[in-house]
Design an enzyme around this catalytic site. Structure first.
Site, PDB file in Angstrom:
ATOM      1  N   LYS A  40       0.817  -1.211   0.000  1.00 61.76           N
ATOM      2  CA  LYS A  40       0.000   0.000   0.000  1.00 61.76           C
ATOM      3  C   LYS A  40       0.858   1.272   0.000  1.00 61.76           C
ATOM      4  CE  LYS A  40      -4.212  -2.073   1.536  1.00 61.76           C
ATOM      5  NZ  LYS A  40      -3.729  -3.477   1.649  1.00 61.76           N
TER       6      LYS A  40
HETATM    7  C1  LIG Z   1      -4.289  -4.519   1.017  1.00 61.01           C
HETATM    8  C2  LIG Z   1      -3.510  -5.780   0.891  1.00 61.01           C
HETATM    9  C3  LIG Z   1      -3.868  -6.788  -0.032  1.00 61.01           C
HETATM   10  C4  LIG Z   1      -5.094  -6.693  -0.906  1.00 61.01           C
HETATM   11  O1  LIG Z   1      -4.965  -5.699  -1.886  1.00 61.01           O
HETATM   12  P1  LIG Z   1      -6.251  -5.146  -2.660  1.00 61.01           P
HETATM   13  O2  LIG Z   1      -5.783  -4.015  -3.449  1.00 61.01           O
HETATM   14  O3  LIG Z   1      -7.232  -4.751  -1.580  1.00 61.01           O
HETATM   15  O4  LIG Z   1      -6.771  -6.279  -3.489  1.00 61.01           O
HETATM   16  C5  LIG Z   1      -3.065  -7.917  -0.128  1.00 61.01           C
HETATM   17  N1  LIG Z   1      -1.989  -8.083   0.674  1.00 61.01           N
HETATM   18  C6  LIG Z   1      -1.619  -7.145   1.571  1.00 61.01           C
HETATM   19  C7  LIG Z   1      -0.434  -7.398   2.421  1.00 61.01           C
HETATM   20  C8  LIG Z   1      -2.349  -5.959   1.700  1.00 61.01           C
HETATM   21  O5  LIG Z   1      -1.976  -5.039   2.611  1.00 61.01           O
END
Ligand SMILES: *Cc1c(COP(=O)(O)O)cnc(C)c1O
Length: 477
Positions: free
Chosen positions: A120
């Site tokens: 993120k």
């Molecule tokens: C947020 C997240 C996801 C999922 O990503 P999306 O964009 O919501 O599909 C997968 N793995 C981790 C570690 C995350 O923080």
């Protein structure tokens, strides 16, 4: 470049207008009115660029209301070796998203080397700089009120800390996060970051945020906003690393490559879909889920039936524990021929708790034309995958990336390179790594002792009025 709503009811807007907003006024999601298309010669030129120049070349196609020199400066400040320094090989930090080869034709692209050790940060760090810039231009401010059970909240706080014109009020369930996650958030001492530990579960935190957003007068007076996964700026920023990963593994620009993406809200893989629509030669996009398999069900049957909270499970890949996949709406909009009225009808069924099933023709096109596949994993699968990758390749992967590894194995075809996106570093998930490998994961050295730093947070009861008093009390000072 203008932006429209997936539900067809929004006058075209510019990038800066939708950047700070949440849902479109008609309840839909903002989306580019068309995707820029790149030909082979353009791709070849892009393949020579470093991450910053590549990001500018791609993001610049979606942003035409920020002067190019300003956008370039914001991007150059965001994607630096110092911000993304937590990877396996510090010498390659300037690649921002380096790839690790597991074996011929199988790679991991590191997306989790930023400040909170999860992918993120890739988008959120840029969003922090974009927010500060656009707010300053307009002489405005924003107060982000959000709820987190871990990754999103910390990524938002590290992106917004110290930014002018931005306050973050982040709710989390008191005593429910891991010691590492808690320390990551609560050790921030920036005056504009407010950690609120709620005596209740994550749902209670979400309900409080919802209640604040439903109070239109409060929301307007205190300029309440959000940075959730439907934010278009986040999706666009994520498109870049599909290009970067492709160029890192393709022997010749033009050959097909598969990407496998651990998924929850469908934001990450939605960016992959957009990269593919722009002409990047991605053959397949493989959506990996955990036991919360609403997306696996969708891609295997064409039925999208979001779950109630009673059918949402707490798993050992917790950032994929979702009831519905908000960004799926953007892909389905493309799939059904960008028909806003038709999309709105489908999502009326979703919002009413019923869901929908695709027509046979759309279901076939989703596989054949758009290249989607999926797979799901259990806790036992994750443990086995973490062990296998360590034993076979000497590489430690986190539980979310392990979900990706299993899905990649299931869909790998000889002769086509597969890239698994790494969405978090093992250091964030000590208990599961300990269970799988019998020893705690390595931690980036500058995060040693994180849990010993002084922590700053307030405790609130699970009551929306208490939250409003807290926010107003701070902003009215
Ligand atoms: C947020 C997240 C996801 C999922 O990503 P999306 O964009 O919501 O599909 C997968 N793995 C981790 C570690 C995350 O923080």
């Amino acid at each position: 470049m203008h932006y429209i709503s997936t539900r067809g009811g929004m006058a075209p807007q510019r990038f800066s207008d939708i950047l700070l907003g949440g849902l479109a006024p008609d309840g839909g999601l903002a989306i580019a009115e068309s995707y820029p298309r790149l030909d082979l010669a353009e791709l070849q030129a892009l393949s020579q660029l470093d991450y910053r120049d590549l990001a500018f070349a791609i993001i610049g196609r979606f942003v035409d209301d920020i002067p190019a020199a300003d956008l370039k400066a914001l991007i150059d400040r965001t994607y630096t070796a110092d911000v993304y320094r937590h990877g396996r090989d510090p010498a390659r930090a300037d690649q921002i998203t380096p790839v690790v080869k597991l074996e011929d034709g199988l790679y991991i692209e590191e997306l989790s080397n930023g400040p909170t050790l999860a992918f993120k940060d890739m988008a959120m760090q840029l969003l922090g700089n974009l927010f500060e810039y656009v707010l300053a231009q307009r002489g405005e401010a924003i107060n982000i009120v959000g709820a987190t059970s871990g990754d999103t909240g910390s990524a938002a706080e590290y992106a917004m800390r110290g930014k002018h014109g931005v306050n973050v009020f982040m709710l989390s369930p008191h005593g429910k996060m891991s010691p590492f996650q808690r320390a990551q958030m609560f050790s921030l001492q920036d005056a504009n970051i407010h950690n609120i530990a709620v005596t209740g579960f994550f749902d209670a935190c979400q309900d409080m945020v919802k209640a604040v957003n439903n109070d239109a007068a409060f929301k307007a007076r205190y300029k309440v906003g959000a940075v959730n996964s439907i934010n278009w700026g986040r999706v666009v920023a994520q498109v870049v690393y599909y290009f970067k990963g492709y160029f890192a593994v393709a022997k010749t620009v033009g050959e097909p490559v598969d990407f496998c993406v651990p998924s929850g809200n469908f934001g990450n893989v939605c960016a992959g879909h957009i990269a593919r629509q722009m002409g990047l030669p991605i053959r397949r996009l493989i959506v990996a889920t955990n036991e919360n398999d609403v997306l696996d069900e969708f891609f295997k049957t064409g039925g999208y039936f979001p779950r109630g909270l009673e059918r949402t499970y707490e798993t050992s890949s917790p950032s994929m524990d979702i009831t519905k996949a908000s960004n799926l709406e953007r892909f389905v909009f493309d799939l059904i021929g960008r028909d806003g009225a038709k999309l709105a009808a489908l999502w009326r069924e979703v919002d009413a708790g019923r869901g929908f099933k695709l027509s046979d023709a759309d279901f076939a096109r989703m596989h054949d034309e758009y290249g989607f596949r999926s797979e799901k994993s259990s806790h036992a699968d994750r443990i086995a995958s973490i062990r296998e990758v360590k034993a076979r390749y000497g590489v430690e992967i986190d539980p979310h990336t392990a979900d990706g590894y299993l899905a990649a194995k299931a869909h790998r075809e000889s002769g086509v390179t597969m890239v698994i996106l790494e969405t978090a570093l093992p250091a964030k998930f000590e208990a599961t790594m300990q269970e799988a490998l019998g020893s705690p994961p390595q931690r980036p050295h500058d995060l040693a002792g994180l849990e010993d730093l002084p922590q700053r947070f307030d405790v609130l009861e699970a009551d929306a009025e208490a939250l409003k008093r807290y926010v107003a009390g701070y902003l009215d000072r």
